[in-house]
Every structure is written in structure tokens, then in C-alpha cells.
Design a protein around this motif. Structure first.
Motif, PDB file in Angstrom:
ATOM      1  N   TYR A  25       0.833  -1.196   0.000  1.00  0.00           N
ATOM      2  CA  TYR A  25       0.000   0.000   0.000  1.00  0.00           C
ATOM      3  C   TYR A  25       0.870   1.249   0.000  1.00  0.00           C
ATOM      4  N   VAL A  38      -1.013   8.248  -5.890  1.00  0.00           N
ATOM      5  CA  VAL A  38      -1.836   9.123  -6.731  1.00  0.00           C
ATOM      6  C   VAL A  38      -0.976   9.782  -7.805  1.00  0.00           C
ATOM      7  N   TRP A  48     -17.249  -4.037   0.503  1.00  0.00           N
ATOM      8  CA  TRP A  48     -17.542  -3.055   1.547  1.00  0.00           C
ATOM      9  C   TRP A  48     -18.981  -2.582   1.346  1.00  0.00           C
ATOM     10  N   ASP A  50     -20.939   2.671   5.592  1.00  0.00           N
ATOM     11  CA  ASP A  50     -19.897   3.711   5.654  1.00  0.00           C
ATOM     12  C   ASP A  50     -20.433   5.141   5.593  1.00  0.00           C
ATOM     13  N   PHE A  58     -13.104   9.913   6.465  1.00  0.00           N
ATOM     14  CA  PHE A  58     -12.154   9.207   5.591  1.00  0.00           C
ATOM     15  C   PHE A  58     -11.319   8.207   6.408  1.00  0.00           C
ATOM     16  N   ILE A 101     -13.585   5.259   7.524  1.00  0.00           N
ATOM     17  CA  ILE A 101     -13.902   4.382   6.382  1.00  0.00           C
ATOM     18  C   ILE A 101     -12.759   3.403   6.143  1.00  0.00           C
ATOM     19  N   HIS A 102     -11.527   3.892   6.310  1.00  0.00           N
ATOM     20  CA  HIS A 102     -10.366   3.031   6.064  1.00  0.00           C
ATOM     21  C   HIS A 102      -9.953   2.209   7.279  1.00  0.00           C
ATOM     22  N   VAL A 126      -8.607  -1.500   6.990  1.00  0.00           N
ATOM     23  CA  VAL A 126      -7.482  -1.831   6.107  1.00  0.00           C
ATOM     24  C   VAL A 126      -6.205  -2.018   6.934  1.00  0.00           C
ATOM     25  N   ARG A 141      -5.746   6.931  -9.014  1.00  0.00           N
ATOM     26  CA  ARG A 141      -4.957   5.843  -8.465  1.00  0.00           C
ATOM     27  C   ARG A 141      -5.630   4.537  -8.833  1.00  0.00           C
ATOM     28  N   ASN A 201      -6.486   0.347  -7.527  1.00  0.00           N
ATOM     29  CA  ASN A 201      -6.516  -0.632  -6.448  1.00  0.00           C
ATOM     30  C   ASN A 201      -6.902  -1.960  -7.101  1.00  0.00           C
ATOM     31  N   PHE A 249     -15.306  11.148  -5.785  1.00  0.00           N
ATOM     32  CA  PHE A 249     -14.463   9.947  -5.865  1.00  0.00           C
ATOM     33  C   PHE A 249     -15.140   8.985  -6.833  1.00  0.00           C
ATOM     34  N   TYR A 275      -6.958  -9.602   3.995  1.00  0.00           N
ATOM     35  CA  TYR A 275      -7.857  -8.448   3.898  1.00  0.00           C
ATOM     36  C   TYR A 275      -8.513  -8.389   2.521  1.00  0.00           C
ATOM     37  N   LYS A 276      -7.757  -8.686   1.493  1.00  0.00           N
ATOM     38  CA  LYS A 276      -8.303  -8.637   0.131  1.00  0.00           C
ATOM     39  C   LYS A 276      -9.224  -9.829  -0.168  1.00  0.00           C
TER      40      LYS A 276
HETATM   41  C1  HEM Z   1      -9.842   0.651   0.842  1.00  0.00           C
HETATM   42  C2  HEM Z   1      -6.188   3.716   0.118  1.00  0.00           C
HETATM   43  C3  HEM Z   1      -9.290   7.144  -1.269  1.00  0.00           C
HETATM   44  C4  HEM Z   1     -12.897   4.381   0.310  1.00  0.00           C
HETATM   45  C5  HEM Z   1      -8.582   1.151   0.657  1.00  0.00           C
HETATM   46  C6  HEM Z   1      -7.361   0.385   0.695  1.00  0.00           C
HETATM   47  C7  HEM Z   1      -6.341   1.245   0.516  1.00  0.00           C
HETATM   48  C8  HEM Z   1      -6.896   2.560   0.338  1.00  0.00           C
HETATM   49  C9  HEM Z   1      -4.853   0.910   0.488  1.00  0.00           C
HETATM   50  C10 HEM Z   1      -7.244  -1.139   0.859  1.00  0.00           C
HETATM   51  C11 HEM Z   1      -7.552  -1.746  -0.497  1.00  0.00           C
HETATM   52  C12 HEM Z   1      -7.292  -3.210  -0.722  1.00  0.00           C
HETATM   53  O1  HEM Z   1      -6.371  -3.809  -0.173  1.00  0.00           O
HETATM   54  O2  HEM Z   1      -7.999  -3.807  -1.544  1.00  0.00           O
HETATM   55  C13 HEM Z   1      -6.704   4.903  -0.341  1.00  0.00           C
HETATM   56  C14 HEM Z   1      -5.923   6.047  -0.759  1.00  0.00           C
HETATM   57  C15 HEM Z   1      -6.813   7.004  -1.177  1.00  0.00           C
HETATM   58  C16 HEM Z   1      -8.126   6.464  -0.984  1.00  0.00           C
HETATM   59  C17 HEM Z   1      -4.395   6.111  -0.749  1.00  0.00           C
HETATM   60  C18 HEM Z   1      -6.590   8.397  -1.725  1.00  0.00           C
HETATM   61  C19 HEM Z   1      -5.463   8.877  -2.157  1.00  0.00           C
HETATM   62  C20 HEM Z   1     -10.529   6.721  -0.907  1.00  0.00           C
HETATM   63  C21 HEM Z   1     -11.710   7.530  -0.958  1.00  0.00           C
HETATM   64  C22 HEM Z   1     -12.727   6.765  -0.509  1.00  0.00           C
HETATM   65  C23 HEM Z   1     -12.188   5.456  -0.176  1.00  0.00           C
HETATM   66  C24 HEM Z   1     -11.796   8.984  -1.429  1.00  0.00           C
HETATM   67  C25 HEM Z   1     -14.142   7.254  -0.401  1.00  0.00           C
HETATM   68  C26 HEM Z   1     -14.941   7.033   0.557  1.00  0.00           C
HETATM   69  C27 HEM Z   1     -12.374   3.129   0.572  1.00  0.00           C
HETATM   70  C28 HEM Z   1     -13.181   2.016   1.035  1.00  0.00           C
HETATM   71  C29 HEM Z   1     -12.311   0.932   1.197  1.00  0.00           C
HETATM   72  C30 HEM Z   1     -10.977   1.417   0.824  1.00  0.00           C
HETATM   73  C31 HEM Z   1     -14.684   2.017   1.279  1.00  0.00           C
HETATM   74  C32 HEM Z   1     -12.688  -0.460   1.720  1.00  0.00           C
HETATM   75  C33 HEM Z   1     -12.632  -0.414   3.231  1.00  0.00           C
HETATM   76  C34 HEM Z   1     -13.265  -1.635   3.892  1.00  0.00           C
HETATM   77  O3  HEM Z   1     -12.663  -2.731   3.859  1.00  0.00           O
HETATM   78  O4  HEM Z   1     -14.362  -1.498   4.448  1.00  0.00           O
HETATM   79  N1  HEM Z   1      -8.276   2.471   0.423  1.00  0.00           N
HETATM   80  N2  HEM Z   1      -8.034   5.198  -0.475  1.00  0.00           N
HETATM   81  N3  HEM Z   1     -10.850   5.479  -0.427  1.00  0.00           N
HETATM   82  N4  HEM Z   1     -11.072   2.753   0.469  1.00  0.00           N
HETATM   83 FE1  HEM Z   1      -9.561   3.971   0.046  1.00  0.00          FE
END
Ligand code: HEM
Length: 335
Positions: free
Chosen positions: A28, A32, A173, A178, A183, A186-187, A190, A217, A219, A277, A313-314
């Protein structure tokens, strides 16, 4: 043979697939980059338009309709997000008309705007901000016309809040769970990102964006079959497929196991100040990944090396082993 002739026969879904791995290991990071330029891959490229239409458009919009009919809670909007919804809708309409002028048009006659979408044979006159002039809330209205899921984040009290969204293709998710969270909350689930500062850095970066700035970015995860709706809500429908695939014949893995890639765009809206987003999900079966030997090889190394907590986690602890085995036996990968 040059790369271009070697891959001349690749289907569009392969040539345009956003293959996400720049190296043989994956961790991770706040990964961006500015949006709107084409990213080249070994098979072609992707990323010219933040809102991307492809050959799956009609199928995916029908699927979104089906999911929403079965579970209207996939759309959420807190009361104070009305302005952000209008802002998002108009911004998306302008982006679509600019990217695909043959298909979309947005015209203005005084206060009345006219939206036309030839792909769906839609014409809609509306007055910005007047809900009676649209058949449904603005985010829902435009969300039914694009392949992207959308979350709108409000910025206040020094943080970002996921206060509205239309998400039918979540990767395990739940928007309903959520909505209204920060922010950082929500994370919460992870692993690693909190101690490594990834998510606080991401939030500071996002809060510093100016109106109109666009970043992106990627994922990724693995999904059994071409299933877009893998929300927490429908887990009983898809969760067991991972075990069944692992127990089934290796022959099926190439066709059924997909690399699932999300291209995520982060856009600061001008009128409301919200962050839009966009999450666009692409699925490609392992047998089509293997059409590009460089991809098969890299996917193999990433999956093999991925630490257990991230794989867990994934949700790929059961499927990565069959995936690796298939890549070795049928995908031309030498370990
Ligand atoms: C999950 C990073 C922006 C919502 C994740 C994961 C990472 C991450 C590393 C784990 C993904 C995986 O292993 O599959 C980031 C970064 C962001 C960003 C670096 C911006 C630069 C956002 C935004 C949202 C968001 C704007 C909007 C709400 C989520 C959600 C999950 C997630 C809902 C799943 C969480 C769960 O397991 O319930 N994100 N994210 N992310 N992200 Fe982000």
C-alpha cells in the motif's frame, strides 16, 4: 516482431485493461498521479478520460439497475449533500460531453439546461438546483448513465466525510454502513495503512486539492467470475465461490478467476467544494491476462510475494494458490 504487431489481435478489453503493477511486489502507498493522460501498458493503454465508456456500457448499466432495484440502499445522500449532488451531476455531464461529443450533449437556454444521452436515448431539460425538474436525485440520475461508482466527500472540521454515494459494484464493503463516516473511519479495516501513515497522508493530500484538480490511483483484488456486485450485502451470494473455485478443477480457474482493478479518480468540485471519488471496476480473466506474457509473469510474482495479512484483507487467501498454479501450468509462467 514489434510489440504493436505482436498484440494486434488482442480484444479491446485486454488492450485497454488498466494493469496495475509497476513492479514485482505490491505494498500500500499513497499512489496518486495527475489524471487525464494515457497510461501505457504492455498491451496498449488506459486513462484518457476520467469517465470511461467501453463495450460493457449497456450490460453494466443494466446490472446497476438490477442491483438498485433489489437494494435501493446502494444510493445514499445525507441532507446537506444536495448542493454537492448537483455539482457532481453537472460536472459529470460536462466531462461526458467533452470526452464523447458524439454521444452526449449539454446545452443551455437561460436557466434551462438540456442534457442528451444518445447511448440510452435520453433527453432531459432541468434547472440546476431545482429537484422537481429531475425524475430522481441528481447523483442517482447521472449515476445510472455511467459505469463508475461515485462517492461524494464533504470537507469540514479539518476532515473528509463520505456523506453521499451511488455504489453498486463495491469490492467487499458497504456504502450503507460507511455513509456519514470520516475518511479515516472508512479506512479503519485496512491493515498496515494506519501505522504506515498512508491514509493520513492521503487525507491531507485530498484536502489540499483546488477546484477542478483531478488525480487518479488504482486498487486491485481477485474476483471469481465477472461479478461486479461484491458488496458486503450480497456476501452470501458470492463468498463461497472462492472456496468452490479452489476445490474445483484447475481447468476452470483461467476462465473464472479475474483480476479486478479499480481505477479511482479524485476530483475537487468547484461549486460545493466536495471531493468526487469515482471508482471504475475492470475485470479480466486469468486466461486473458495470460495473452500478455509480461502481465502473467508480473501477476504471478505479486501474488506469490503478497504478505498474508494483505491477502487476507483482500479476501484472496483461498484463490491465490489456484491462481498461481493455473499461471504456472497454463499461463506460461516459469516460477
Ligand atoms: C480501501 C487507500 C481514497 C474508500 C482502501 C485500501 C487502501 C486505500 C490501500 C485497501 C484496499 C485493498 O487492499 O484492496 C486509499 C488512498 C486514497 C483512498 C491512498 C486516496 C489517495 C478513498 C476515498 C474513498 C475510499 C476517497 C471514499 C470514501 C475506501 C473504502 C475501502 C478502501 C470504502 C474499503 C474499506 C473496507 O474494507 O471497508 N483504500 N483510499 N478510499 N477505500 Fe480507500
Amino acid at each position: 516482431m514489434t510489440a504493436a504487431t505482436e498484440f494486434e489481435v488482442l480484444p479491446e478489453r485486454v488492450a485497454r485493461f488498466p494493469f496495475p503493477f509497476p513492479r514485482d511486489t505490491y505494498r500500500y502507498s499513497t499512489n496518486v498521479e495527475p489524471a487525464g493522460t494515457r497510461a501505457d501498458t504492455a498491451a496498449g493503454g488506459w486513462g484518457e478520460h476520467p469517465v470511461d465508456m467501453d463495450g460493457f456500457l449497456l450490460d453494466e448499466l443494466a446490472e446497476r439497475r438490477r442491483v438498485l432495484d433489489a437494494d435501493p440502499s446502494r444510493f445514499q445522500a445525507l441532507g446537506h449533500m444536495e448542493v454537492a449532488q448537483w455539482d457532481a451531476m453537472l460536472t459529470l455531464m460536462k466531462m461526458l460531453a467533452e470526452a464523447y461529443p458524439q454521444t452526449f450533449a449539454l446545452d443551455r437556454d437561460g436557466t434551462v439546461r438540456r442534457w442528451s444521452n444518445r447511448a440510452l436515448d435520453l433527453e432531459q431539460a432541468f434547472v440546476y438546483g431545482q429537484s422537481a425538474t429531475l425524475p430522481e436525485p441528481p447523483l442517482l440520475y447521472i449515476g445510472r448513465q455511467i459505469q463508475e461508482d461515485v462517492v461524494l466527500l464533504d470537507q469540514r472540521d479539518g476532515a473528509l466525510w463520505g456523506d453521499a454515494g451511488l455504489v453498486t459494484f463495491a469490492a467487499d464493503w458497504s456504502l450503507r454502513f460507511d455513509v456519514g463516516m470520516s475518511f479515516l473511519q472508512i479506512h479503519g479495516p485496512v491493515p498496515r495503512i494506519h501505522t504506515e501513515g498512508v491514509i493520513t497522508r492521503a487525507q491531507s493530500f485530498l484536502m489540499g486539492l483546488h477546484a477542478g484538480q483531478r488525480y487518479r490511483r488504482t486498487n486491485w483484488t481477485l474476483t471469481v467470475d465477472r461479478r461486479l456486485d461484491t458488496a458486503t450485502e450480497t456476501y452470501p451470494e458470492w463468498g463461497r465461490d472462492r472456496r468452490l473455485l479452489a476445490e474445483g478443477p484447475l481447468d476452470d480457474v483461467g476462465r473464472r478467476l479475474h483480476l479486478r482493478v479499480e481505477v479511482q479518480h479524485l476530483i475537487r468540485l468547484g461549486a460545493s467544494g466536495a471531493i468526487m471519488f469515482l471508482i471504475r471496476t475492470y475485470l479480466l480473466p486469468f486466461e486473458e491476462i495470460a495473452l500478455v506474457p509480461e502481465w502473467a509473469d508480473r501477476l504471478y510474482r505479486v501474488l506469490e510475494e503478497l504478505p498474508e495479512d494483505m491477502a487476507d484483507y483482500k479476501g484472496i487467501t483461498r484463490t491465490r494458490e489456484p491462481g498461481l498454479k493455473w499461471l504456472r501450468e497454463f499461463g506460461g509462467v516459469r516460477p
